[in-house]
Enzyme design. Structure first.
Site, mmCIF file in Angstrom:
data_model
loop_
_atom_site.group_PDB
_atom_site.id
_atom_site.type_symbol
_atom_site.label_atom_id
_atom_site.label_comp_id
_atom_site.label_asym_id
_atom_site.label_seq_id
_atom_site.Cartn_x
_atom_site.Cartn_y
_atom_site.Cartn_z
ATOM 1 N N LYS A 114 29.796 90.796 60.552
ATOM 2 C CA LYS A 114 28.750 90.533 59.622
ATOM 3 C C LYS A 114 27.765 91.863 59.358
ATOM 4 O O LYS A 114 27.295 92.003 58.297
ATOM 5 C CB LYS A 114 27.748 89.383 60.327
ATOM 6 N N LYS A 197 37.683 83.408 54.994
ATOM 7 C CA LYS A 197 37.182 82.388 55.150
ATOM 8 C C LYS A 197 36.436 81.898 54.185
ATOM 9 O O LYS A 197 35.604 82.547 53.508
ATOM 10 C CB LYS A 197 36.631 81.913 56.414
ATOM 11 N N LYS A 200 29.466 80.288 52.334
ATOM 12 C CA LYS A 200 28.565 80.076 51.463
ATOM 13 C C LYS A 200 27.900 81.324 50.833
ATOM 14 O O LYS A 200 27.645 81.413 49.671
ATOM 15 C CB LYS A 200 27.278 79.519 52.311
HETATM 16 N N1 AQP Z 1 35.796 78.099 55.717
HETATM 17 C C1 AQP Z 1 35.581 77.329 56.970
HETATM 18 N N2 AQP Z 1 36.568 76.695 57.514
HETATM 19 C C2 AQP Z 1 36.255 75.898 58.430
HETATM 20 N N3 AQP Z 1 35.232 75.655 59.047
HETATM 21 C C3 AQP Z 1 34.011 76.459 58.507
HETATM 22 N N4 AQP Z 1 32.722 76.395 58.693
HETATM 23 C C4 AQP Z 1 32.128 77.176 58.007
HETATM 24 N N5 AQP Z 1 33.040 77.800 57.098
HETATM 25 C C5 AQP Z 1 33.998 77.325 57.325
HETATM 26 C C6 AQP Z 1 32.159 75.662 60.005
HETATM 27 O O1 AQP Z 1 30.880 74.919 59.316
HETATM 28 C C7 AQP Z 1 29.840 75.064 60.529
HETATM 29 C C8 AQP Z 1 28.714 75.417 59.864
HETATM 30 O O2 AQP Z 1 28.878 76.690 59.432
HETATM 31 P P1 AQP Z 1 27.604 77.628 59.333
HETATM 32 O O3 AQP Z 1 27.160 77.331 57.920
HETATM 33 O O4 AQP Z 1 26.526 77.690 60.256
HETATM 34 O O5 AQP Z 1 27.948 79.284 59.552
HETATM 35 P P2 AQP Z 1 29.048 80.011 58.951
HETATM 36 O O6 AQP Z 1 30.465 79.586 59.778
HETATM 37 O O7 AQP Z 1 28.764 81.351 58.884
HETATM 38 O O8 AQP Z 1 29.374 79.415 57.515
HETATM 39 P P3 AQP Z 1 29.575 80.221 56.110
HETATM 40 O O9 AQP Z 1 29.401 79.346 55.149
HETATM 41 O O10 AQP Z 1 30.359 81.301 56.125
HETATM 42 O O11 AQP Z 1 28.010 80.701 56.098
HETATM 43 P P4 AQP Z 1 27.330 82.165 55.798
HETATM 44 O O12 AQP Z 1 28.026 82.547 54.574
HETATM 45 O O13 AQP Z 1 25.870 81.929 55.691
HETATM 46 O O14 AQP Z 1 27.618 83.040 56.899
HETATM 47 C C9 AQP Z 1 30.516 75.893 61.558
HETATM 48 O O15 AQP Z 1 31.278 74.996 62.626
HETATM 49 C C10 AQP Z 1 31.564 76.649 60.974
HETATM 50 O O16 AQP Z 1 32.698 76.748 61.991
#
Ligand code: AQP
Length: 333
Positions: A114, A197, A200
Site C-alpha cells: 500500500k 485483487k 474499491k
Molecule cells: N477482491 C477481494 N476478494 C475477496 N475478498 C475481498 N475483500 C476485499 N476485497 C476482496 C474482503 O472484504 C473485506 C473488507 O475489506 P476492506 O474494504 O476492509 O479492505 P480491503 O481488503 O483493502 O478492500 P479494498 O476493496 O481493496 O479496499 P481499498 O481499496 O480501500 O484498500 C475483507 O475481509 C477483505 O478480505
C-alpha cells in the site's frame, strides 16, 4: 449458537462495496451470524490511514452500513457499529503500539504494497495499522476472525501481540484469536487484470462490479472484462495460465456455490462470450437486489445512524469492561 465463540470483523468505508467484498466477506458474515455472536464494524479509523475527503467518509460510513444490512446482517442479532465511536479501539491500539516490536511490523507485506515505492511519504497510521486491527479484535476478546488471504499475516501479528501481552503481564487477559478461513472461496480479482485483487480504490470502475451497479452496468462490465481469445479449456491446469479467464470462472462458481470443476464441465469448449452471458445473468439475479436495497436504505440516513448508535452502545459496554481490566493489569490508575 456457540456461546464460547465471538466473531469480529471489519470493513473499511473507503468507497463503494464491490463483488470482492461480498464474496470474500459479507456473504460469510451472514452465515456466521446464524451460528454465533458476531461484531461487525465499519472501520473508519483504518480508512483514514490514507486521506479521505470528510464528506465522502461520512457518506461511505453510512453506505457500508447499508451494505451490511442489505446483504442480510441483522442489527438485532449482531453488533453493527463504526469504530471511531468507541474510543477504546484507539486507546488499546496505543497500548499495543508499545507491545508490538518494530521488527514485527517491518515484515507486514500489506504496508509495503500500500505504501508503494515512496514509503517515507506513507502515514505512520498505515504502518501501525495492524496494531489497531489487533486492538479491534482483542478489545472485545473476540475468539474468531474471518479473514481473507490478504489479512492472514495481520491476524498472526494480532496473535503475537495477545501472547506477548499475556506473557509480559503474567495474566491470561486475551484469548489467542483463530482465523476462520472460508473454504472454496477464492480472492476475487480485477476484471481488467487477473493478477490484482478487485479493489474499491482501483481507479478503473471497469475493474470491479459494485454492489450498486445496475443490470446494464453489469452487462457492460462483464462484456468488457478481459478473458481470452481461444475456447474455454477443459481442465483447471490450462485455465490457471489465464488469470482473467480463471477469475470469471471462479466468480461464477462462487456465486452458484458449485465447484470450479463443475463449471469447467459446463462451459468447456465454448467461447468466453457464452460464459460472460451466463455470468451476467447470475450477477444480475444476486447482486442487483442487494444494490436496490442499499439504495433504499440510503434514502433514510437517520435510520442508518440509529443502527450505528445502538450498535455503538452495545459495543461500548463490552469495550469498557475489558479495557478496565487491561488498564488495571498495565498499571494505570
Ligand atoms: N477482491 C477481494 N476478494 C475477496 N475478498 C475481498 N475483500 C476485499 N476485497 C476482496 C474482503 O472484504 C473485506 C473488507 O475489506 P476492506 O474494504 O476492509 O479492505 P480491503 O481488503 O483493502 O478492500 P479494498 O476493496 O481493496 O479496499 P481499498 O481499496 O480501500 O484498500 C475483507 O475481509 C477483505 O478480505
Amino acid at each position: 449458537m456457540d456461546k464460547n465463540k465471538l466473531v469480529f470483523s471489519g470493513v473499511q468505508p473507503t468507497g463503494n462495496l464491490h463483488l470482492g467484498n461480498y464474496l470474500g466477506a459479507l456473504k460469510n458474515f451472514v452465515t456466521l451470524q446464524k451460528q454465533t455472536k458476531c461484531i461487525y464494524c465499519v472501520v473508519d479509523l483504518h480508512a483514514i490511514t490514507v486521506f479521505q475527503d470528510p464528506n465522502e467518509l461520512k457518506n461511505n460510513i453510512l453506505e457500508t452500513t447499508a451494505g451490511f444490512l442489505a446483504t442480510g446482517l441483522d442489527s438485532k442479532k449482531s453488533i453493527i457499529f463504526n469504530q471511531s465511536s468507541v474510543s477504546g479501539h484507539a486507546e488499546l491500539a496505543w497500548i499495543f503500539n508499545c507491545i508490538a516490536r518494530v521488527g514485527w511490523l517491518n515484515r507486514m507485506t500489506q504496508f509495503k504494497d500500500k505504501a508503494g515505492k515512496d514509503k517515507e511519504k506513507a502515514s505512520v497510521g498505515l504502518y501501525i495499522y495492524p496494531n489497531l486491527m489487533a486492538a479491534d479484535i482483542l478489545l472485545y476478546k473476540a475468539t474468531h476472525v474471518p479473514v481473507g488471504a490478504d489479512q492472514k499475516q495481520h491476524l498472526e501479528l494480532c496473535r503475537d501481540i495477545a501472547q506477548k501481552f499475556n506473557t509480559d503481564f503474567k495474566k491470561n487477559i486475551f484469548p489467542i484469536p483463530e482465523p476462520l478461513i472460508q473454504k472454496n472461496i477464492s480472492r476475487v480479482m480485477s476484471l481488467r487484470d487477473g493478477t490484482k485483487k478487485m479493489s474499491k480504490s482501483d481507479e478503473s470502475g471497469y475493474s470491479r462490479i459494485d454492489l450498486k451497479d445496475s443490470a446494464d452496468d453489469i452487462i457492460k462490465k462483464i462484456k468488457k472484462a478481459k478473458s481470452d481469445s481461444s475456447f474455454i479449456p477443459d481442465n483447471l491446469k490450462d485455465l490457471e495460465k489465464k488469470p482473467e479467464a480463471l477469475n470469471l470462472i471462479s466468480i461464477y462458481s462462487d456465486l452458484l456455490e458449485i465447484s470450479l470443476e463443475q463449471v469447467i464441465n459446463e462451459v468447456k469448449g465454448k467461447d468466453y462470450s457464452y460464459l460472460k452471458n451466463k455470468l451476467s445473468e447470475v450477477l444480475i439475479e444476486i447482486i442487483c437486489p442487494i444494490g436496490k436495497e442499499i439504495k433504499n436504505l440510503l434514502e433514510d440516513k437517520n435510520y442508518l445512524e440509529k443502527v450505528l448508535k445502538e450498535g455503538t452502545e452495545k459495543a461500548r459496554i463490552l469495550a469498557v469492561d475489558n479495557l478496565k481490566e487491561v488498564r488495571n493489569v498495565v498499571g494505570f490508575i
